[in-house]
Design a protein around this motif. Structure first.
Motif, mmCIF file in Angstrom:
data_model
loop_
_atom_site.group_PDB
_atom_site.id
_atom_site.type_symbol
_atom_site.label_atom_id
_atom_site.label_comp_id
_atom_site.label_asym_id
_atom_site.label_seq_id
_atom_site.Cartn_x
_atom_site.Cartn_y
_atom_site.Cartn_z
ATOM 1 N N GLY A 140 -56.632 -3.991 21.557
ATOM 2 C CA GLY A 140 -56.085 -2.874 20.791
ATOM 3 C C GLY A 140 -57.133 -2.266 19.870
ATOM 4 O O GLY A 140 -58.229 -1.905 20.285
ATOM 5 N N ASP A 141 -56.797 -2.202 18.558
ATOM 6 C CA ASP A 141 -57.750 -1.631 17.597
ATOM 7 C C ASP A 141 -58.691 -2.682 17.014
ATOM 8 O O ASP A 141 -59.498 -2.388 16.130
ATOM 9 C CB ASP A 141 -57.014 -0.895 16.476
ATOM 10 C CG ASP A 141 -56.131 -1.819 15.643
ATOM 11 O OD1 ASP A 141 -56.125 -3.054 15.897
ATOM 12 O OD2 ASP A 141 -55.433 -1.321 14.743
ATOM 13 N N GLY A 142 -58.579 -3.924 17.495
ATOM 14 C CA GLY A 142 -59.490 -4.975 17.058
ATOM 15 C C GLY A 142 -58.957 -5.854 15.954
ATOM 16 O O GLY A 142 -59.597 -6.840 15.569
ATOM 17 N N ASP A 143 -57.791 -5.542 15.383
ATOM 18 C CA ASP A 143 -57.214 -6.397 14.348
ATOM 19 C C ASP A 143 -56.670 -7.668 15.004
ATOM 20 O O ASP A 143 -56.386 -7.698 16.209
ATOM 21 C CB ASP A 143 -56.091 -5.656 13.618
ATOM 22 C CG ASP A 143 -55.765 -6.291 12.268
ATOM 23 O OD1 ASP A 143 -56.477 -7.243 11.873
ATOM 24 O OD2 ASP A 143 -54.805 -5.830 11.619
ATOM 25 N N GLY A 144 -56.528 -8.719 14.211
ATOM 26 C CA GLY A 144 -56.035 -9.972 14.776
ATOM 27 C C GLY A 144 -55.629 -10.930 13.694
ATOM 28 O O GLY A 144 -55.389 -10.543 12.536
ATOM 29 N N ALA A 145 -55.575 -12.211 14.018
ATOM 30 C CA ALA A 145 -55.089 -13.231 13.099
ATOM 31 C C ALA A 145 -55.950 -13.356 11.849
ATOM 32 O O ALA A 145 -55.476 -13.828 10.809
ATOM 33 C CB ALA A 145 -55.021 -14.584 13.813
ATOM 34 N N CYS A 146 -57.206 -12.947 11.906
ATOM 35 C CA CYS A 146 -58.084 -13.020 10.724
ATOM 36 C C CYS A 146 -57.768 -11.917 9.713
ATOM 37 O O CYS A 146 -58.287 -11.954 8.581
ATOM 38 C CB CYS A 146 -59.545 -12.927 11.143
ATOM 39 S SG CYS A 146 -60.130 -14.317 12.140
ATOM 40 N N LEU A 147 -56.964 -10.947 10.108
ATOM 41 C CA LEU A 147 -56.505 -9.866 9.225
ATOM 42 C C LEU A 147 -57.645 -9.058 8.606
ATOM 43 O O LEU A 147 -57.560 -8.601 7.470
ATOM 44 C CB LEU A 147 -55.599 -10.425 8.110
ATOM 45 C CG LEU A 147 -54.293 -11.076 8.572
ATOM 46 C CD1 LEU A 147 -53.457 -11.466 7.356
ATOM 47 C CD2 LEU A 147 -53.514 -10.172 9.507
ATOM 48 N N GLY A 171 -64.771 -14.303 11.313
ATOM 49 C CA GLY A 171 -65.985 -13.603 10.908
ATOM 50 C C GLY A 171 -67.256 -14.167 11.490
ATOM 51 O O GLY A 171 -68.341 -13.598 11.268
ATOM 52 N N ALA A 172 -67.179 -15.272 12.250
ATOM 53 C CA ALA A 172 -68.380 -15.859 12.847
ATOM 54 C C ALA A 172 -68.881 -14.975 13.980
ATOM 55 O O ALA A 172 -68.094 -14.403 14.748
ATOM 56 C CB ALA A 172 -68.078 -17.257 13.374
ATOM 57 N N TYR A 173 -70.193 -14.852 14.079
ATOM 58 C CA TYR A 173 -70.817 -14.136 15.187
ATOM 59 C C TYR A 173 -71.242 -15.149 16.241
ATOM 60 O O TYR A 173 -71.903 -16.154 15.933
ATOM 61 C CB TYR A 173 -72.018 -13.327 14.703
ATOM 62 C CG TYR A 173 -71.629 -12.119 13.881
ATOM 63 C CD1 TYR A 173 -71.412 -10.887 14.482
ATOM 64 C CD2 TYR A 173 -71.465 -12.219 12.499
ATOM 65 C CE1 TYR A 173 -71.054 -9.775 13.728
ATOM 66 C CE2 TYR A 173 -71.105 -11.120 11.738
ATOM 67 C CZ TYR A 173 -70.896 -9.897 12.357
ATOM 68 O OH TYR A 173 -70.532 -8.802 11.611
ATOM 69 N N ILE A 174 -70.863 -14.875 17.493
ATOM 70 C CA ILE A 174 -71.058 -15.816 18.592
ATOM 71 C C ILE A 174 -71.839 -15.153 19.714
ATOM 72 O O ILE A 174 -71.524 -14.033 20.131
ATOM 73 C CB ILE A 174 -69.691 -16.296 19.148
ATOM 74 C CG1 ILE A 174 -68.838 -16.939 18.036
ATOM 75 C CG2 ILE A 174 -69.891 -17.255 20.308
ATOM 76 C CD1 ILE A 174 -69.386 -18.227 17.502
ATOM 77 N N ARG A 175 -72.873 -15.840 20.209
ATOM 78 C CA ARG A 175 -73.583 -15.378 21.410
ATOM 79 C C ARG A 175 -72.985 -16.111 22.612
ATOM 80 O O ARG A 175 -73.001 -17.358 22.664
ATOM 81 C CB ARG A 175 -75.079 -15.679 21.293
ATOM 82 C CG ARG A 175 -75.890 -15.444 22.570
ATOM 83 C CD ARG A 175 -75.931 -13.986 23.007
ATOM 84 N NE ARG A 175 -76.469 -13.124 21.969
ATOM 85 C CZ ARG A 175 -77.769 -12.938 21.757
ATOM 86 N NH1 ARG A 175 -78.661 -13.590 22.476
ATOM 87 N NH2 ARG A 175 -78.162 -12.117 20.807
ATOM 88 N N VAL A 252 -64.788 -10.385 3.377
ATOM 89 C CA VAL A 252 -64.978 -9.533 4.557
ATOM 90 C C VAL A 252 -66.454 -9.133 4.644
ATOM 91 O O VAL A 252 -67.129 -8.977 3.626
ATOM 92 C CB VAL A 252 -64.100 -8.265 4.455
ATOM 93 C CG1 VAL A 252 -64.261 -7.386 5.697
ATOM 94 C CG2 VAL A 252 -62.635 -8.638 4.256
ATOM 95 N N GLY A 253 -66.936 -8.971 5.871
ATOM 96 C CA GLY A 253 -68.291 -8.458 6.079
ATOM 97 C C GLY A 253 -69.386 -9.474 5.864
ATOM 98 O O GLY A 253 -70.556 -9.107 5.711
ATOM 99 N N HIS A 254 -69.069 -10.750 5.885
ATOM 100 C CA HIS A 254 -70.084 -11.796 5.662
ATOM 101 C C HIS A 254 -70.868 -12.055 6.939
ATOM 102 O O HIS A 254 -70.323 -12.090 8.035
ATOM 103 C CB HIS A 254 -69.426 -13.087 5.162
ATOM 104 C CG HIS A 254 -68.168 -13.460 5.902
ATOM 105 N ND1 HIS A 254 -68.174 -14.264 7.014
ATOM 106 C CD2 HIS A 254 -66.881 -13.129 5.671
ATOM 107 C CE1 HIS A 254 -66.937 -14.432 7.446
ATOM 108 N NE2 HIS A 254 -66.130 -13.743 6.649
ATOM 109 N N ARG A 255 -72.177 -12.253 6.774
ATOM 110 C CA ARG A 255 -73.069 -12.519 7.910
ATOM 111 C C ARG A 255 -72.810 -13.899 8.505
ATOM 112 O O ARG A 255 -72.819 -14.068 9.730
ATOM 113 C CB ARG A 255 -74.527 -12.414 7.450
ATOM 114 C CG ARG A 255 -75.533 -12.906 8.489
ATOM 115 C CD ARG A 255 -76.937 -12.891 7.915
ATOM 116 N NE ARG A 255 -77.551 -11.581 8.020
ATOM 117 C CZ ARG A 255 -78.163 -10.948 7.032
ATOM 118 N NH1 ARG A 255 -78.211 -11.497 5.830
ATOM 119 N NH2 ARG A 255 -78.711 -9.770 7.214
#
Length: 324
Positions: A140-147, A171-175, A252-255
């Motif tokens: 959808g618009d990308g929203d989810g359980a992390c709110l 918020g974790a970035y995954i390769r 929000v927005g944490h690396r």
């Protein structure tokens, strides 16, 4: 008379040998004395029955001879591949304590601090490769359980329930890598409930298409945590309904994944529990609207002051965790 003759003869033979015996004894005594003198000389003389350790090139020869057992050969220097590097900051290596993993100097930035111990990264840890399956869903618009709200891009994923771990993965970035060698970087914004298995990632259709055809349904993958380059800065949002008497606080927005959020109360930092929906809750209003301290999984801390309780408003901070 026969007996007397034998006695006289024996005495004569004895008397004839007397001078030689005396000379032999004198020579033997001289030899013993000479050996004693040689043994007592400082250089010890040469002894074919003893092996003496060779002296070091820059050491006096007498030291090597007098203390051979206390001068063992030095241990060979370790090769570069086996040597352990030592962090230095102007001090000699022998006086430099081992660096704490994740610690970062931040004296020039009053909003940053360094902790003595790295908080637990939870189930998802830096430097570890995980295996599982990739599936896909309509994000959808990308929203989810992390709110987090709608996403700017749809390179996102829902983490399986086990590795989601009460929203620690938010918020974790995954390769993510497929067997084919194709890869994609995604951000965790959602949870994939059971029966999603540990290691499984439910990707947005857009992200899955980077790895293979949607018709495949699922793909074998490996994945690992990233600490990416980003121009974003951390923001704080109070949950709808928050007041000074009850509040939910979101980062929000944490690396890097957030390990802990604390509020300042009664002169001490107090950690808040984290909910499944990715807010840290202060049920009694402790610290709501006061100073905050946010810690990432590498141990870096951001201290924030003057973040007022403004429900459902994204408040930028202008700071960000370091890249790893």
């Amino acid at each position: 008379m026969k007996v007397t003759r034998h006695a006289a003869s024996r005495r004569r033979r004895t008397s004839r040998r007397g001078p030689w015996t005396t000379a032999t004894a004198a020579l033997a005594a001289t030899g013993v004395l000479l050996c004693l003198v040689m043994a007592l000389r400082p250089d010890g003389g040469s002894d074919p029955g003893r092996t003496v350790a060779a002296p070091a090139a820059d050491a006096p020869s007498s030291t090597a001879r007098q203390k051979p057992s206390r001068s063992p050969s030095p241990s060979p220097s370790p090769s570069p591949s086996s040597a352990t590097p030592t962090a230095t900051s102007g001090a000699s290596p022998s006086k430099t304590p081992a660096a704490t993993p994740g610690a970062r100097a931040s004296a020039s930035d009053p909003a940053r601090a360094v902790v003595a111990e790295v908080p637990s990264a939870g189930r998802i840890r830096p430097g570890v490769t995980y295996r599982g399956l990739a599936t896909h869903y309509d994000a959808g618009d990308g929203d989810g359980a992390c709110l987090f709200g709608p996403s700017d891009g749809l390179m996102i994923a829902a983490m399986n329930h086990t590795d989601y771990e009460t929203s620690k993965a938010c918020g974790a970035y995954i390769r993510v890598r497929a067997v084919s060698g194709a890869s994609v970087t995604v951000k965790v914004t959602n949870e994939c409930p059971l029966p999603c298995a540990p290691g499984q990632l439910d990707l947005s259709k857009q992200a899955f298409a980077k790895l293979g055809a949607l018709s495949a349904g699922e793909l074998s993958i490996t994945w690992s945590l990233l600490s990416p380059s980003t121009s974003d800065t951390v923001a704080v949002r109070y949950k709808t309904g928050s007041t000074q008497y009850w509040c939910g606080i979101q980062v929000v927005g944490h690396r890097n994944p957030v390990a802990r959020l604390e509020v300042r109360a009664d002169g001490a930092w107090r950690p808040l529990p984290r909910a499944e929906f990715n807010y840290f809750l202060s049920e009694q209003g402790t610290g709501c609207g006061g100073a905050l301290r946010i810690t990432d999984i590498y141990g870096e801390q951001l201290q924030l002051d003057g973040i007022p309780v403004r429900a459902d408003v994204l408040q930028p901070t202008g700071v960000q965790f370091r890249q790893h």
